[in-house]
Write a protein that holds these residues in place. Structure first.
Motif: not given
Length: 252
Positions: A218-223, A225-232
Motif C-alpha cells: 500500500s505504501v509502495r503504491n501510494g495508497l 498517506g494524506a495525499q493518497s486517493p480514497r478508494l471506495g
C-alpha cells in the motif's frame, strides 16, 4: 444436451500427465467460486468474457487455464456452468469428500467452525480445544472435545484435513498430533511455519505477515498517506455481468 455435457467427467482428471501450474490451480479455485455462485443463482451458461471478468483475469488466461480440464466449452455458446463447476471440483480433488477437524476454538477458530465449508466440498467433523471452559460446548452442532483426544478422534472421524487455530506456541505440537491421527493435509494459522514430514501437505497462513506485506504494498503504491486517493468499495469491486432471461450470462 450441449456438446460439453457429453464429455465424461469421471476418471482421469487428476491423473493427467500434463502438470497443472500452481498459479493455474489458484485461479481454478477462483473460477469455482464464481461458478458456484452462478449455479446457485440458476445461471446455466456463461461466456468466457463474463467468467473471466468476474474472476478478474483475461479471457486468454481463462481459456488456457480451463484447457487443463479437457473440452469444456463450445465456441459461440459458452460454458455450461454446472458442467465446468463439476470438472474443476474433480480436478481440485473436492469430489472425494474431505473431512475436517479444527483445533482451537478462540475467536478465529469459532469463526472458522461456523463457516459453510460444505459449499466448498469439505465437511467439518470434529472440534478440539485445550480450554476446559470450551470443552463440551456446542459450536454449529458439533460438541467441542478435549485436545487430549485429538489423535483418537482423527482416526475415529476419518479426518483428511486438520486446521490449526491455536496459539502459536501450541501449533507444532498440534500438527504432530494430527499427523499421528492420520491427517495428511494441514492448514495452520499460526505465525511461523509448521514443520511436517514429506508425505504431509501443509499450508501456513501467517495473518500478521500477510498484513505487513499488504501494508508495504500500500505504501509502495501510494495508497496510504494524506495525499493518497480514497478508494471506495465501488472502485475495487469486480465488473458486473448481466443475466439474460434464459439463464445465461452475457458480458456487460
Amino acid at each position: 444436451m450441449s456438446e460439453e455435457q457429453r464429455v465424461p467427467v469421471v476418471g482421469n482428471l487428476r491423473s493427467r500427465t500434463r502438470p497443472i501450474p500452481q498459479a493455474t490451480v489458484t485461479r481454478l479455485a477462483t473460477y469455482l467460486r464464481v461458478l458456484a455462485s452462478l449455479d446457485e443463482d440458476g445461471v446455466t451458461t456463461v461466456s468466457s468474457e463474463a467468467l473471466a471478468s468476474a474472476a478478474g483475469v483475461g479471457s486468454a488466461t481463462l481459456r488456457e487455464d480451463l484447457s487443463f480440464l479437457g473440452p469444456t466449452g463450445v465456441r459461440g455458446v459458452g460454458y455450461d456452468v454446472r458442467f465446468v463447476r463439476t470438472r474443476i471440483e474433480a480436478t481440485l480433488g473436492l469430489d472425494v469428500g474431505h473431512r475436517v477437524v479444527l483445533v482451537g476454538l478462540g475467536y478465529l477458530g469459532s469463526a472458522l467452525a461456523s463457516y459453510r465449508l460444505d459449499r466448498l466440498g469439505f465437511t467439518t467433523v470434529g472440534l478440539f480445544d485445550s480450554d476446559e471452559s470450551r470443552v463440551g460446548t456446542v459450536v454449529d452442532r458439533l460438541v467441542v472435545r478435549p485436545v487430549s483426544e485429538l489423535v483418537a478422534g482423527c482416526r475415529e472421524l476419518d479426518a483428511t484435513v486438520g486446521v490449526i487455530a491455536t496459539p502459536d506456541a501450541s501449533a507444532q505440537a498440534v500438527a504432530d498430533e494430527l499427523i499421528k491421527g492420520g491427517v495428511r493435509s494441514i492448514l495452520s494459522f499460526a505465525q511461523g511455519d509448521v514443520l511436517v514430514p514429506p508425505h504431509v501437505e501443509v499450508k501456513n497462513i501467517d495473518l500478521a505477515l500477510e498484513l505487513q506485506v499488504l501494508s508495504f504494498n500500500s505504501v509502495r503504491n501510494g495508497l496510504v498517506g494524506a495525499q493518497s486517493p480514497r478508494l471506495g468499495r465501488a472502485a475495487c469491486a469486480p465488473q458486473p455481468v448481466s443475466i439474460s432471461r434464459n439463464g445465461s450470462v452475457i458480458a456487460p
